[in-house]
Design an enzyme around this catalytic site. Structure first.
Site, PDB file in Angstrom:
ATOM      1  N   HIS A   1      11.256 -26.089 -10.307  1.00  0.00           N
ATOM      2  CA  HIS A   1      10.817 -26.516 -11.633  1.00  0.00           C
ATOM      3  C   HIS A   1       9.468 -27.226 -11.512  1.00  0.00           C
ATOM      4  O   HIS A   1       9.280 -28.054 -10.617  1.00  0.00           O
ATOM      5  CB  HIS A   1      11.840 -27.481 -12.239  1.00  0.00           C
ATOM      6  CG  HIS A   1      11.360 -28.108 -13.513  1.00  0.00           C
ATOM      7  ND1 HIS A   1      11.398 -27.457 -14.727  1.00  0.00           N
ATOM      8  CD2 HIS A   1      10.802 -29.332 -13.761  1.00  0.00           C
ATOM      9  CE1 HIS A   1      10.908 -28.248 -15.667  1.00  0.00           C
ATOM     10  NE2 HIS A   1      10.530 -29.404 -15.111  1.00  0.00           N
TER      11      HIS A   1
ATOM     12  N   GLY B   1       2.214  15.610 -14.215  1.00  0.00           N
ATOM     13  CA  GLY B   1       3.328  15.877 -13.338  1.00  0.00           C
ATOM     14  C   GLY B   1       2.843  15.982 -11.900  1.00  0.00           C
ATOM     15  O   GLY B   1       1.647  15.804 -11.631  1.00  0.00           O
TER      16      GLY B   1
ATOM     17  N   ALA C   1      -3.824  19.895   9.438  1.00  0.00           N
ATOM     18  CA  ALA C   1      -2.709  20.293  10.302  1.00  0.00           C
ATOM     19  C   ALA C   1      -1.903  21.421   9.689  1.00  0.00           C
ATOM     20  O   ALA C   1      -1.793  21.547   8.465  1.00  0.00           O
ATOM     21  CB  ALA C   1      -1.800  19.092  10.563  1.00  0.00           C
TER      22      ALA C   1
END
Length: 478
Positions: free
Chosen positions: A446, A273, A119
């Site tokens: 627990h 990067g 596009a």
């Protein structure tokens, strides 16, 4: 190419089918908008096909390797354990394929037009899509740019994807490195280092800084565990030269800018990067505002400088995390539909699927002490947690930071079993501006790792049951 004279009319055209793009598409369709999604490769984008999912397949396999001894301790014995990289690649391909089919099915179910093509913007309300020899024009009310970002290696390093690898090619290896050199301090570098060490490779880590990028307590624990794993860490070191040969790589390190060290390995992994993927989109003709790093500038609603054009995910800069892209994609769609919505990354969690995993949200201890007069630190080691003992994963801790004056919780930092799932409790609590009492009041199941979070909060005031008094810090002043 044949350019059609008539433009197809759509409410929304989305460029890019990664997490941000397809979430935007589905949310927009849910809200009654007509949507066309353009993707030049495969739905799911880099995250599903090259990044997030492949890396977590490897991390899960590595964690499974580390659990073998514990299984033997429980009487579930293995006569022989071997790692076959080729079979893991097959499993990775299977998982990716299943997830991609799921995304494709969801797009179809939501009546989203998916086009495989390239596009480019023709005007502020028109976009062209090239599909082989055909070129179609779409006129839109809204557009979303979700094209992601490309990896950029340091100038001194050439990534050949054979001996020198980046975040995409490292998970395509079908052989186990003899000695993997890891260059970087981010979450990807840590996942790579701990995963391949668990598989049996020798691993060295090279850091340009003097430490990792987490809270100081996590950094200290990382140093201890990496030493336990026999992973060598070179701090304040920069790679100045790489020689890649047929069977090995030789890396030259400048250590503290004073001495040069030569390091040999079979492979080198490099954390890179990012550069915004905008080439060929022709966004310059739209005059969209860009950051100084070249990313598309957006507001909290993911709108660009043209309010009807949105941008989401890595193409907008900042943390390159799928969770951010997903949120921005949904916010963009909701904004188009007239809803009040925004993406606030203040409490964006950081997670690392390392061994053991790491998860953080909010301020570090150092940041809290800079911003608040008095802070409290509560830290609970998983050695004191019953469920951690049951599953044989006692490395790590949970740390809570609060403001002593207001009792508002400022940050949560976890390292150990369950951290990735449990950090959501931290995110919700910080978003709701929770105070110490808000965290202590609920009931925690627990036995579970969840109890470690409760005891870390209780340790803020030396109230943790499973810590001796000398281990509980109480209030800490800046």
């Amino acid at each position: 190419m044949v350019v059609g004279e008539l433009a197809h009319e759509r409410d929304v055209v989305i460029v890019g089918g990664g997490p941000g793009g397809y979430h935007a598409a589905i949310r927009a369709a849910q809200l009654g908008l007509s949507v066309t999604l353009v993707e030049k490769e495969a739905l799911g984008g880099v995250c599903l096909n090259k990044g997030c999912i492949p890396s977590k397949v490897f991390a899960h396999a590595a964690q499974s390797m580390t659990s073998v001894q514990h299984m033997n301790d429980m009487g579930i014995e293995w006569a022989h354990v071997a790692f076959h990289p080729g079979k893991l690649q097959q499993y990775k391909t299977k998982v990716i394929g299943q997830l991609r089919q799921g995304v494709e099915a969801l797009c179809k179910a939501n009546k989203i037009e998916v086009i495989k093509g390239t596009a480019s913007f023709l005007a502020e309300d028109r976009i062209g899509v090239e599909k082989g020899d055909a070129f179609d024009v779409y006129r839109f009310r809204y557009a979303v740019i979700a094209t992601g970002a490309a990896l950029v290696a340091p100038a001194a390093i050439n990534v050949d994807h054979k001996r020198v690898l980046n975040a995409y090619s490292i998970y395509g290896l079908e052989e186990l490195p003899n000695h993997l050199i890891v260059y970087g301090s981010d979450y990807i570098a840590l996942e790579v280092a701990t995963s391949f060490r668990a598989f049996g490779a020798d691993v060295s880590i090279v850091l340009e800084s003097d430490d990792f990028v987490f809270d100081s307590s996590i950094n200290r624990e990382l140093q201890r565990l990496l030493k336990k794993m026999k992973v060598k860490v070179y701090k304040n070191s920069r790679i100045t030269h790489v020689e890649s040969e047929q069977e090995q790589v030789t890396v030259s390190l400048a250590v503290k800018e004073q001495e040069t060290v030569s390091l040999e390995g079979s492979h080198l992994f490099v954390s890179c990067g990012l550069k915004a993927n905008v080439d060929g989109l022709e966004i310059d003709r739209l005059g969209l505002k860009r950051t100084k790093e070249g990313f598309i500038d957006v507001n909290e609603r993911a709108q660009t400088s043209l309010p009807h054009i949105f941008a989401v995910g890595d193409v907008t800069g900042g943390p390159a995390l799928a969770v951010k892209a997903i949120k921005q994609g949904k916010v963009a769609a909701e904004t188009m539909a007239g809803k009040q919505s925004e993406a606030d990354t203040t409490f964006l969690p950081t997670i690392v699927h390392s061994i053991p995993p790491i998860a953080s949200v909010g301020l570090t201890e150092e940041e809290a002490k800079e911003q608040y007069k008095d802070v409290r630190i509560g830290q609970f080691p998983l050695t004191g947690n019953g469920y951690a003992s049951i599953i044989g994963q006692k490395d790590g801790f949970i740390k809570v930071i609060s403001d002593a004056d207001s009792e508002m919780v400022l940050g949560i930092h976890m390292m150990g079993a369950g951290a990735v799932e449990l950090i959501s409790s931290g995110v919700i609590g910080l978003e709701m501006v929770g105070r110490e009492e808000d965290w202590k009041f609920p009931l925690y199941p627990h036995p579970s790792i969840n109890e470690g979070l409760l005891e870390a909060v209780e340790a803020l005031r030396a109230e943790a049951i499973h810590l001796p008094p000398t281990k509980q810090k109480g209030a800490v002043s800046s």
